[in-house]
Motif scaffolding. Structure first.
Motif, PDB file in Angstrom:
ATOM      1  N   GLN A   3       0.756  -1.165   0.192  1.00 17.48           N
ATOM      2  CA  GLN A   3      -0.008  -0.240   0.113  1.00 17.48           C
ATOM      3  C   GLN A   3       0.793   1.339   0.069  1.00 17.48           C
ATOM      4  O   GLN A   3       1.813   1.465   0.874  1.00 17.48           O
ATOM      5  N   PRO A   4       0.813   2.052  -0.777  1.00 20.86           N
ATOM      6  CA  PRO A   4       1.445   3.504  -0.963  1.00 20.86           C
ATOM      7  C   PRO A   4       0.981   4.092   0.425  1.00 20.86           C
ATOM      8  O   PRO A   4      -0.349   4.145   0.791  1.00 20.86           O
ATOM      9  N   LEU A   5       1.884   5.369   0.642  1.00 26.19           N
ATOM     10  CA  LEU A   5       1.406   6.020   1.763  1.00 26.19           C
ATOM     11  C   LEU A   5       0.505   7.374   1.053  1.00 26.19           C
ATOM     12  O   LEU A   5       0.768   7.936   0.083  1.00 26.19           O
ATOM     13  N   LYS A   6      -0.812   7.403   1.585  1.00 19.72           N
ATOM     14  CA  LYS A   6      -1.769   7.891   1.127  1.00 19.72           C
ATOM     15  C   LYS A   6      -1.556   9.537   1.131  1.00 19.72           C
ATOM     16  O   LYS A   6      -2.290  10.570   0.524  1.00 19.72           O
ATOM     17  N   ALA A   7      -0.702   9.786   1.964  1.00 18.13           N
ATOM     18  CA  ALA A   7      -0.469  11.526   2.369  1.00 18.13           C
ATOM     19  C   ALA A   7       0.427  11.914   1.167  1.00 18.13           C
ATOM     20  O   ALA A   7       0.379  13.282   1.087  1.00 18.13           O
ATOM     21  N   LEU A   8       0.971  11.047   0.189  1.00 20.80           N
ATOM     22  CA  LEU A   8       1.941  11.761  -0.783  1.00 20.80           C
ATOM     23  C   LEU A   8       1.253  11.502  -2.068  1.00 20.80           C
ATOM     24  O   LEU A   8       0.391  10.553  -2.460  1.00 20.80           O
ATOM     25  N   ASP A  99      16.989  14.284  -0.531  1.00 15.38           N
ATOM     26  CA  ASP A  99      16.105  13.577   0.269  1.00 15.38           C
ATOM     27  C   ASP A  99      15.311  12.554  -0.750  1.00 15.38           C
ATOM     28  O   ASP A  99      15.609  12.662  -2.064  1.00 15.38           O
ATOM     29  N   VAL A 100      14.479  11.761  -0.284  1.00 11.63           N
ATOM     30  CA  VAL A 100      13.808  10.957  -0.995  1.00 11.63           C
ATOM     31  C   VAL A 100      13.047  11.760  -2.138  1.00 11.63           C
ATOM     32  O   VAL A 100      12.835  11.187  -3.301  1.00 11.63           O
ATOM     33  N   CYS A 101      12.594  12.788  -1.880  1.00 12.63           N
ATOM     34  CA  CYS A 101      11.562  13.647  -2.835  1.00 12.63           C
ATOM     35  C   CYS A 101      12.569  13.894  -3.990  1.00 12.63           C
ATOM     36  O   CYS A 101      11.917  14.120  -4.923  1.00 12.63           O
ATOM     37  N   GLU A 135      11.620   7.679   5.610  1.00  9.56           N
ATOM     38  CA  GLU A 135      11.793   7.962   4.313  1.00  9.56           C
ATOM     39  C   GLU A 135      11.843   6.640   3.343  1.00  9.56           C
ATOM     40  O   GLU A 135      11.606   6.576   2.233  1.00  9.56           O
ATOM     41  N   LEU A 136      12.253   5.654   3.821  1.00 10.54           N
ATOM     42  CA  LEU A 136      12.404   4.210   3.220  1.00 10.54           C
ATOM     43  C   LEU A 136      10.871   3.713   3.087  1.00 10.54           C
ATOM     44  O   LEU A 136      10.601   3.412   1.764  1.00 10.54           O
ATOM     45  N   ARG A 137      10.116   3.848   3.827  1.00  7.05           N
ATOM     46  CA  ARG A 137       8.635   3.755   3.695  1.00  7.05           C
ATOM     47  C   ARG A 137       8.080   4.478   2.374  1.00  7.05           C
ATOM     48  O   ARG A 137       7.375   4.217   1.739  1.00  7.05           O
ATOM     49  N   GLN A 138       8.631   5.764   2.572  1.00  4.46           N
ATOM     50  CA  GLN A 138       7.939   6.442   1.246  1.00  4.46           C
ATOM     51  C   GLN A 138       8.475   6.059   0.049  1.00  4.46           C
ATOM     52  O   GLN A 138       7.878   6.280  -1.004  1.00  4.46           O
ATOM     53  N   ALA A 139       9.743   5.723   0.054  1.00  2.63           N
ATOM     54  CA  ALA A 139      10.377   5.069  -1.252  1.00  2.63           C
ATOM     55  C   ALA A 139       9.602   4.033  -1.579  1.00  2.63           C
ATOM     56  O   ALA A 139       9.479   3.681  -2.615  1.00  2.63           O
ATOM     57  N   VAL A 140       9.435   2.901  -0.680  1.00  6.50           N
ATOM     58  CA  VAL A 140       8.676   1.997  -1.095  1.00  6.50           C
ATOM     59  C   VAL A 140       7.233   1.972  -1.706  1.00  6.50           C
ATOM     60  O   VAL A 140       6.733   1.666  -2.483  1.00  6.50           O
ATOM     61  N   GLY A 141       6.773   3.232  -0.966  1.00  2.00           N
ATOM     62  CA  GLY A 141       5.017   3.595  -1.618  1.00  2.00           C
ATOM     63  C   GLY A 141       5.370   4.129  -3.090  1.00  2.00           C
ATOM     64  O   GLY A 141       4.667   3.719  -3.868  1.00  2.00           O
TER      65      GLY A 141
END
Length: 809
Positions: A3-8, A99-101, A135-141
């Motif tokens: 599941q991707p991060l919904k906030a992004l 950063d990840v972004c 950040e890693l969770r953001q990358a996975v999403g």
């Protein structure tokens, strides 16, 4: 799919979307820089030129950029290839980190412009650049979002992601990624399987790891050293060292050579289980197989040896590190300093500290804390304060550990006002006292019969949000029972229970001691039953206090039955326990003697009776132990021998050693050691030498401290030549030379004021071409100066000058 991060919001290219992504993820990114109105435009304009890297303006402007501004440049610059080149270029600058972004912006731009070849490289940079779990969770999403668009990760990307998830111990997400990878038809490599096995094993999840391990052969692959070492780690994490060795044996049988990491993992596992000698055997096996150990390989058993009080062996092991191409680090030195401090060898601990400084190992606060604690424990508050000043001079601010050690040291010496002053100073400099700081002071106040002040301090703790723990309450209870306040101690005990602070064995033991002192032994015995019902096991001190109570009221048979119960529970008596029973036997004997005297009106010489009774009672104790089914063992004899030696009763201790041999028992190293030292303290060198010969004949290698005791005793009685012969024979055992100087010359001969012999022994070492370090010469010179031996100190200074010149040339 994960599941991707919904906030992004992913895969949006407008500038507003990039800004929104940045600010939504600001918790993991640095704060924006001060506003530079045209910074993004200025950099974009420079990038438009073919030779933009040569433009000095790029080096002036880019240090001002922040990740959200870089993201904007990547998204809006007119040329995607130049944007990619800039992305790579700025990632290599020391002043900047993506950063990840930023990586997300670059990936979005590449997809938008259909430049697909660099996707995998940028993807991997994003994964490797993730600085924390968020950040890693953001990358996975984001990777999942790309996957849904048809841009799925390669095997290389998946392996990199799994490695990064393992680094942050994100086990559940790693499991999901691995499952997703298989479902997408990506064929795993040995690296994939190894990474998953390692991730599970680091958490002790061996069964899951074994499921992955079984896949290796199914994919016609062969496990390597990393695979097996990971499984070994998993078993060791679970405390199952024997299973770890089964994996090790399987590994060797299958022709896979163990590495230094394999051995280090096993050595660490053995040390954690207290199997230090087996760990040392493995270290020796590494040497035989020419496998080079790491600093960590050595530091683990060195630490374990120090924790077991085997400091001399730890120092020898550290000395052998350099021969194997390893140099001790700050953790190694700190372990040695801690061990020496615990053993009361403070001077040697300080010497080791200076050696560490000389080797440019900067002490991490822990090192200073160990030394300061050691000084305080050894009653050397002045030296502890001096070390604190040195620490401040090194630019290290004292923390609650250092202040707590000093407060505890002051309290134990009865310097309560000084302890209170330190406590206030600690608060004044902003070092907030912790529970242990309060406990040290509360214990000192309670033992000093200043209970009202101790009670005020507990109230202050609560007001400041520092929660009192079982040690806090036990300190109050212990102070009260030692000052005839048993009733009030029980009120606090019941208060503990009402505040959901369960008492521990120390709490119960303090109350049992108090009841016994008041003669209420039956109540004390009931408390032992109560603590056992509540799952709190009575320890050596608990049983000894209760045995003492029954001895005091004349119930010796009951005291011996308690001893039996204690030993059946696995608690080993010490000399204090046996001493209490000896006191009871002596009391019983005197009562019988008084009756005999009254009946026969005979007057006995008290001196002859006492002499006879002392040793006779020890043998009578051994008989009584046999009668209750507790047959005396080597440990029993050793405890008695050590206790008698501490009391200076070496002749009686020697008789016990003889009795051991008559019964077919081999005296332990500790029994011999204490007996020899006791004789040496009384300068009775002939029996000391006899004990020394017995040790050697029985294959017990004498420690350096044994040689020190003998050599110092021989010098005190004028038998210098014998001392020299013993010293020379000792050199054949290949001891660490610096340790010889510290232990025998400095801590032995020089401390007892024999500087002449100290220098003569130094000449012997030099004539034997023993390699004494510059650092040790410096310590010897400093100690000679302290002892007002100016001539000898100058001689050492001359040697140092010559040696330094030799090093320079």
């Amino acid at each position: 799919m994960l599941q991707p991060l919904k906030a992004l919001t992913f895969l949006q290219t407008p500038r507003a979307a990039i800004k929104r992504r940045y600010f939504l993820s600001s918790s993991s990114s640095p704060a924006p820089s001060p506003h530079y109105p045209d910074l993004v435009s200025a950099v974009s304009d420079i990038l438009s030129a073919a030779r933009w890297k040569k433009n000095p303006e790029i080096l002036r402007l880019t240090p001002k950029l922040r990740p959200h501004q870089v993201s904007e440049i990547l998204d809006t610059h007119r040329n995607a290839k130049q944007a990619l080149e800039f992305f790579y270029w700025i990632s290599r600058r020391d002043f900047y980190k993506h950063d990840v972004c930023c990586a997300m912006a670059m990936l979005n731009r590449l997809i938008r412009d259909q430049i697909l070849m660099p996707l995998d490289r940028v993807r991997i940079m994003m994964i490797k650049g993730s600085r924390d779990e968020l950040e890693l969770r953001q990358a996975v999403g984001f990777l999942n979002e790309l996957g849904r668009k048809g841009f799925r990760p390669t095997l290389y990307s998946y392996n990199t992601l799994l490695l990064q998830l393992g680094k942050f111990e994100m086990v559940d997400l790693a499991r999901e990624v691995y499952t997703q990878m298989l479902s997408e038809g990506v064929k795993p490599s040995l690296l994939t399987f190894n990474t998953m096995v390692n991730i599970f094993c680091k958490e002790g999840k061996v069964q899951e790891a074994l499921l992955i391990f079984s896949k290796i052969s199914q994919h016609e692959m062969i496990p390597d050293a990393f695979t097996y070492t990971s499984l070994i780690l998993g078993h060791c994490r679970n405390g199952n060292v024997d299973s770890a060795f089964e994996v090790f044996d399987r590994m060797v049988k299958r022709g896979c050579d163990p590495t230094a990491a394999t051995y280090s993992t096993l050595i660490n596992g053995l040390c954690k289980k207290g199997r230090v000698d087996e760990a040392l055997n493995l270290l020796a096996e590494m040497s035989e197989k020419e496998i080079k150990p790491t600093v960590y390989t050595y530091t683990v058993p060195i630490t374990a040896l120090c924790e077991e009080g085997r400091v001399e062996e730890a120092i020898q092991l550290a000395g052998g590190m350099k021969k194997r191409g390893c140099h001790p680090n700050v953790q190694t030195y700190t372990a040695l300093i801690s061990g020496l401090s615990e053993a009361g060898l403070i001077e040697m601990a300080v010497g080791m500290f200076h050696k560490m400084m000389k080797q440019r190992c900067v002490p991490d606060e822990w090192t200073y804390g160990e030394l300061i604690t050691g000084f305080c424990r050894g009653g050397k508050l002045g030296e502890a304060y001096a070390l604190l000043q040195d620490m401040v001079g090194q630019g290290i601010s004292p923390n609650h550990v250092h202040y707590t050690a000093l407060i505890d040291g002051c309290c134990k010496e009865g310097k309560i006002d000084e302890a209170l002053s330190l406590f206030k100073k600690m608060e004044n400099i902003g070092c907030i006292p912790i529970t242990e700081s309060y406990n040290a002071l509360i214990s000192g106040l309670s033992r000093g019969n200043q209970f009202s002040e101790a009670e005020k301090l507990v109230s202050e703790m609560v007001d400041r949000g520092v929660k009192p723990n079982v040690i806090t309450y036990t300190s109050l209870i212990d102070g009260l029972v030692r000052n005839e306040g048993v009733d009030l101690a029980f009120k606090i005990f019941h208060e503990m229970e009402s505040k959901s602070c369960p008492p521990n064995s120390f709490t119960y033991t303090s109350l049992i001691y108090g009841l016994c002192q008041e003669g209420k032994v039956e109540d004390a015995a009931k408390m032992v039953d109560e603590m056992e019902k509540k799952g709190v096991a009575p320890d050596l001190v608990t049983f000894t206090s209760l045995i003492d109570g029954f001895v005091m009221v004349g119930k010796l048979d009951h005291a011996f039955s308690l001893l039996k119960r204690m030993m059946d529970a696995g608690s080993v008596p010490n000399y204090r326990t046996y001493g209490v029973l000896l006191k009871g036997l002596q009391k019983e004997y005197q009562l019988v003697s008084e009756k005999v005297v009254a009946q026969h009106e005979t007057v006995y010489s008290s001196t002859s009776v006492d002499t006879y009774v002392n040793i006779d009672m020890v043998f009578h104790l051994l008989t009584r132990l046999s009668e209750i089914g507790c047959e005396p063992t080597v440990d029993t004899y050793t405890s008695l021998v050590m206790g008698l030696c501490r009391e200076g009763r070496s002749a009686e201790a020697d008789q016990l050693v003889g009795n051991m041999k008559e019964k077919g028992m081999s005296p332990s190293r500790d029994a011999y050691y204490n007996l020899l030292v006791a004789y040496c303290k009384k300068s009775e060198v002939d029996p000391a030498l006899r004990v020394f010969d017995s040790m050697v004949d029985e294959g017990i290698e004498p420690r350096l401290t044994i040689y020190r005791a003998l050599i110092c005793a021989l010098s005190r009685v004028g038998r210098i030549d014998e001392g020299k012969c013993l010293f020379k024979s000792m050199l054949e055992n290949r001891w660490n030379v610096d340790e010889i100087v510290w232990t025998i010359l400095i801590d032995g001969l020089l401390k007892q004021g024999n500087s002449d012999l100290c220098m003569k022994f130094l000449y012997i070492l030099e004539s034997e071409k023993c390699n004494i370090s510059l650092f040790t010469y410096e310590i010897l010179g400093r100690e000679l100066s302290k002892a007002d031996c100016s001539i000898e100190a100058e001689q050492i200074a001359d040697r140092l000058r010559v040696l330094r010149q030799g090093h320079c040339s």
